[in-house]
Enzyme design. Structure first.
Site, PDB file in Angstrom:
ATOM      1  N   ASP A  50       0.819  -1.224   0.000  1.00 26.04           N
ATOM      2  CA  ASP A  50       0.000   0.000   0.000  1.00 26.04           C
ATOM      3  C   ASP A  50       0.846   1.264   0.000  1.00 26.04           C
ATOM      4  O   ASP A  50       0.647   2.161   0.829  1.00 26.04           O
ATOM      5  CB  ASP A  50      -0.933   0.022   1.208  1.00 26.04           C
ATOM      6  N   GLU A 225     -11.730  -0.323  -3.477  1.00 23.27           N
ATOM      7  CA  GLU A 225     -10.961   0.208  -2.359  1.00 23.27           C
ATOM      8  C   GLU A 225      -9.720   0.924  -2.867  1.00 23.27           C
ATOM      9  O   GLU A 225      -9.542   1.094  -4.078  1.00 23.27           O
ATOM     10  CB  GLU A 225     -10.570  -0.918  -1.399  1.00 23.27           C
TER      11      GLU A 225
END
Length: 356
Positions: A50, A225
């Site tokens: 991420d 997401e």
């Protein structure tokens, strides 16, 4: 403003083909040739999931930040040229805050944004000690390396929706700041809408009301997401991942709008998703952070045997860079996720393009 060298060379005044005066929307050299963003990786061959990306004050070094790992709560690395990255240089958020559950204090999907020349805000996800759900926190620092100091309480929670994750910041044309995030509905068998809400000048105080941008459709495998929003030449591009992060179906896709608050339209094949497993050698690509950079060419003249070498008055030169993660073992997340990158991502008329 970001300053990136871009030289325009003209030998002798008779051969000049460009005016020193810059039109409102100047032609950029990289637009004169067929191109597309270049996907490269792994550029950080270690567990660095991420990744969040920033170019402080518009000048190198670049900084990237990762979800918690054995390297720290929020490990960070730097690069002087957006080609070669250091290993982990330190932990930017060693203390995620008193509101974070002490039994599960990991931090997910950090995103750092610069508010002023010496003011930075980090948005991050952690488990709340109060309700056991994911909440979004904010921490501040005077330097991009930190250590960042967390606010006493989270800035967004949504226990009824399943929690909130994957926060990212965005500065719209005109300077208004926004926070974008995902409602973690899949944790309760619900939908996973992505919301946006204005922020105050400090970069972490929510203002006004939240607006839903997109939500998951059947084609998304039940999930959208990891939102990351950029503006480019009249379009807002909302990049996101769909499908489950621990499968090879994970991807990087995008939706577009003419307004920051939408409505947004998900771009479909053949123009999207932008990255899927197998494209450019990727496996489970996702969790992307996309940022736009604005630079100007320097101005000076040199003499050589052929005449005068002139570099014109500054010409604005915009480009887009991105980072994302990729399964290290090419199969799943069990061996961790390394960082890959996209240099000079091409955005044109609502379409994003990459090359391998």
């Amino acid at each position: 403003m970001v300053f990136v060298p871009l030289a325009i060379f003209v030998f002798g005044s008779a051969s000049a083909v460009l005016s020193a005066s810059t039109p409102k929307d100047p032609v950029r050299l990289r637009d004169l040739v067929k191109r597309g963003g270049t996907v490269t990786g792994p550029v950080l061959p270690l567990n660095f999931a991420d990744p969040g990306l920033i170019l402080p004050n518009g000048r190198a070094p670049w900084y990237v930040y990762s979800t918690s790992s054995s390297h720290g709560k929020v490990p960070y690395a730097i690069s002087e040229d957006f080609k070669t990255w250091t290993g982990v240089k330190g932990d930017a958020l060693p203390n995620p805050g008193s509101w974070v559950s002490p039994s599960n204090s990991a931090v997910w999907a950090p995103d750092v944004r610069q508010i002023t020349s010496n003011s930075y805000v980090m948005y991050y996800t952690a488990f709340s000690a109060a309700n056991g759900n994911h909440c979004i926190g904010a921490a501040t620092s005077s330097t991009p390396a930190g250590p960042f100091n967390p606010q006493a309480s989270p800035i967004v929670c949504d226990a009824s929706g399943g929690g909130v994750i994957d926060a990212s910041g965005f500065e719209a044309p005109g300077g208004t700041l926004y926070l974008v995030w995902k409602v973690d509905g899949n944790s309760m068998g619900k939908s996973t809408p992505i919301f946006i809400q204005p922020l105050g000048a400090n970069g972490y105080t929510l203002q006004g009301k939240a607006t839903q941008l997109i939500t998951n459709d059947p084609v998304d495998g039940g999930i959208v997401e990891a939102p990351s929003l950029v503006y480019w030449d009249g379009f807002y591009y909302l990049f996101f991942s769909s499908n489950h992060y621990n499968t090879l179906k994970y991807d990087v896709s995008y939706a577009i709008s003419k307004s920051v608050t939408g409505p947004y339209t998900k771009v479909q094949a053949p123009h999207a998703p932008l990255l899927v497993s197998g494209k450019c050698g990727t496996a489970g690509p996702g969790g992307a952070t996309v940022i736009n950079v604005l630079g100007e060419s320097p101005t000076f003249s040199l003499m050589n045997g052929c005449g005068t070498l002139t570099i014109f008055e500054p010409i604005q030169d915009k480009y887009i860079n991105a980072v994302f993660h990729n399964d290290i073992n090419g199969k799943n997340v069990s061996a961790g996720r390394s960082m890959w990158q996209i240099s000079d991502l091409t955005l044109s008329n609502g379409i994003a393009t990459v090359n391998c």
